[in-house]
Design a protein around this motif. Sequence first.
Motif, PDB file in Angstrom:
ATOM      1  N   LYS A   1      33.991  33.133  44.537  1.00  0.00           N
ATOM      2  CA  LYS A   1      33.443  32.949  43.196  1.00  0.00           C
ATOM      3  C   LYS A   1      33.184  34.286  42.513  1.00  0.00           C
ATOM      4  O   LYS A   1      33.376  34.441  41.298  1.00  0.00           O
ATOM      5  CB  LYS A   1      32.147  32.143  43.273  1.00  0.00           C
ATOM      6  CG  LYS A   1      31.509  31.867  41.925  1.00  0.00           C
ATOM      7  CD  LYS A   1      30.232  31.047  42.085  1.00  0.00           C
ATOM      8  CE  LYS A   1      29.572  30.800  40.736  1.00  0.00           C
ATOM      9  NZ  LYS A   1      28.303  30.026  40.884  1.00  0.00           N
ATOM     10  N   GLU A   2      32.763  35.283  43.304  1.00  0.00           N
ATOM     11  CA  GLU A   2      32.434  36.594  42.747  1.00  0.00           C
ATOM     12  C   GLU A   2      33.648  37.292  42.145  1.00  0.00           C
ATOM     13  O   GLU A   2      33.501  38.229  41.359  1.00  0.00           O
ATOM     14  CB  GLU A   2      31.807  37.487  43.827  1.00  0.00           C
ATOM     15  CG  GLU A   2      30.436  37.032  44.317  1.00  0.00           C
ATOM     16  CD  GLU A   2      30.496  35.819  45.242  1.00  0.00           C
ATOM     17  OE1 GLU A   2      31.622  35.468  45.689  1.00  0.00           O
ATOM     18  OE2 GLU A   2      29.439  35.223  45.495  1.00  0.00           O
ATOM     19  N   LEU A   3      34.849  36.879  42.506  1.00  0.00           N
ATOM     20  CA  LEU A   3      36.056  37.532  42.006  1.00  0.00           C
ATOM     21  C   LEU A   3      36.570  36.913  40.705  1.00  0.00           C
ATOM     22  O   LEU A   3      37.481  37.463  40.085  1.00  0.00           O
ATOM     23  CB  LEU A   3      37.164  37.487  43.057  1.00  0.00           C
ATOM     24  CG  LEU A   3      36.942  38.347  44.307  1.00  0.00           C
ATOM     25  CD1 LEU A   3      38.076  38.150  45.292  1.00  0.00           C
ATOM     26  CD2 LEU A   3      36.803  39.820  43.932  1.00  0.00           C
ATOM     27  N   LYS A   4      35.997  35.805  40.283  1.00  0.00           N
ATOM     28  CA  LYS A   4      36.490  35.153  39.072  1.00  0.00           C
ATOM     29  C   LYS A   4      36.389  36.085  37.867  1.00  0.00           C
ATOM     30  O   LYS A   4      37.369  36.274  37.123  1.00  0.00           O
ATOM     31  CB  LYS A   4      35.713  33.869  38.808  1.00  0.00           C
ATOM     32  CG  LYS A   4      36.166  33.148  37.542  1.00  0.00           C
ATOM     33  CD  LYS A   4      35.374  31.877  37.283  1.00  0.00           C
ATOM     34  CE  LYS A   4      35.832  31.220  35.990  1.00  0.00           C
ATOM     35  NZ  LYS A   4      35.055  29.986  35.683  1.00  0.00           N
ATOM     36  N   ASP A   5      35.223  36.674  37.633  1.00  0.00           N
ATOM     37  CA  ASP A   5      35.059  37.575  36.493  1.00  0.00           C
ATOM     38  C   ASP A   5      35.902  38.832  36.646  1.00  0.00           C
ATOM     39  O   ASP A   5      36.389  39.388  35.653  1.00  0.00           O
ATOM     40  CB  ASP A   5      33.581  37.948  36.330  1.00  0.00           C
ATOM     41  CG  ASP A   5      32.733  36.776  35.858  1.00  0.00           C
ATOM     42  OD1 ASP A   5      33.304  35.815  35.317  1.00  0.00           O
ATOM     43  OD2 ASP A   5      31.498  36.817  36.044  1.00  0.00           O
ATOM     44  N   VAL A   6      36.082  39.284  37.897  1.00  0.00           N
ATOM     45  CA  VAL A   6      36.932  40.448  38.158  1.00  0.00           C
ATOM     46  C   VAL A   6      38.356  40.166  37.699  1.00  0.00           C
ATOM     47  O   VAL A   6      38.997  40.995  37.034  1.00  0.00           O
ATOM     48  CB  VAL A   6      36.912  40.810  39.660  1.00  0.00           C
ATOM     49  CG1 VAL A   6      37.977  41.874  39.971  1.00  0.00           C
ATOM     50  CG2 VAL A   6      35.531  41.302  40.080  1.00  0.00           C
TER      51      VAL A   6
ATOM     52  N   VAL B   1      46.255  31.940  38.455  1.00  0.00           N
ATOM     53  CA  VAL B   1      45.629  32.786  39.478  1.00  0.00           C
ATOM     54  C   VAL B   1      44.498  32.018  40.155  1.00  0.00           C
ATOM     55  O   VAL B   1      43.563  31.556  39.487  1.00  0.00           O
ATOM     56  CB  VAL B   1      45.083  34.090  38.868  1.00  0.00           C
ATOM     57  CG1 VAL B   1      44.493  34.977  39.966  1.00  0.00           C
ATOM     58  CG2 VAL B   1      46.182  34.835  38.113  1.00  0.00           C
ATOM     59  N   MET B   2      44.580  31.891  41.469  1.00  0.00           N
ATOM     60  CA  MET B   2      43.553  31.200  42.234  1.00  0.00           C
ATOM     61  C   MET B   2      42.804  32.191  43.118  1.00  0.00           C
ATOM     62  O   MET B   2      43.412  33.022  43.795  1.00  0.00           O
ATOM     63  CB  MET B   2      44.186  30.142  43.135  1.00  0.00           C
ATOM     64  CG  MET B   2      43.171  29.295  43.907  1.00  0.00           C
ATOM     65  SD  MET B   2      43.825  28.634  45.464  1.00  0.00           S
ATOM     66  CE  MET B   2      43.724  30.085  46.519  1.00  0.00           C
TER      67      MET B   2
END
Length: 334
Positions: A288-293, A283-284
């Motif tokens: 950056k804010e969506l990485k933890d999501v 998953v790419m």
Amino acid sequence: MDEDLLSRMTVREATHGDYQAVMNMASLDTFRDGFDYLPAKFHGFVDDHDTVFLLVELDGEVVFLDVQALRDGGESFAPRTMRMAKTLQGRGFSKTFTSATRIRSVAKFIEMSGQQPKTLHVLRDTERHDLKRLDNDLPFKTKSVINIMYFCWDATPIKDQLSDAQMSLPALVPYQPNEIHRLLPPAFSAAVLSEGLFLVDWDPYKLSEPNMKKLVEAGCYILVDSNVPAAKSLSFGGSYMTPRGRVYHIDIHCKDEALCKAHITNHVMNACSLFTGMITFCVMVTEKELKDVVVTFCVQYLHFKHLPHDHAYTHDELDFENFWMAKPVSKAKY
């Protein structure tokens, strides 16, 4: 350059018959933590009219490969992969081989498109300092930082849970050619993309109707939300086999948390409709804010196993036209 090395070196285009020699050289079990796409894509690279696949032979033995792809009608190009034989790593050969293949590639690109590429796009692993040293003298500019996460999951069970997730998340539709009018307006690119560029399975593209058509024809599964007049998200999916099993890549371009989850869910549903057994989802996300999501959603809601192979990459760009003006391309002598 070492004249003795040059006299022993040959640069040539790869053929289908080079498959086994390349596989023997390419470090398949360690490249990208074993999730290596080269066995699955080798023959496609050879056949692709927009790709230059070069091999370096030393004393008749394949010791280096360089795969470069022409983009946007000849305006830009991007590396697909480079490999060097383990026996030569760390011995100072990289710059010699790279210089030889890059000169040959650019000459071939000019022959193919009738123009010299203006831009070079490169994805570089933030942890691979050895690769950065190859071109640290070049004036690259970082366009964006992307995060890639790996999860594995058995595609057979829990399909009902995916259906429930689809019902509670924003609706997405498979991309159709008539959807392009919702993607081309500046409102979409400015809000979602980095200067009108998107990434598909590690490769950068300019958002354009010809590029979208090419990806559709290549069998890429493309999803877009239903927002009008301009879309707010776009994603790409596809699958290939690697030494560690099947990989399904999910490349998400959006800033909205719910839309991000919707794209993951729909791509996983698509993977389940096509394959059975264990799948590794790569998953790419470009935000950056969506990485933890992504990690929280995949692990806690979808019950995926988070694999210890996450990587961050910079998407770097070089004004190749101005850089190369002082270094005119000559016919390769190798």
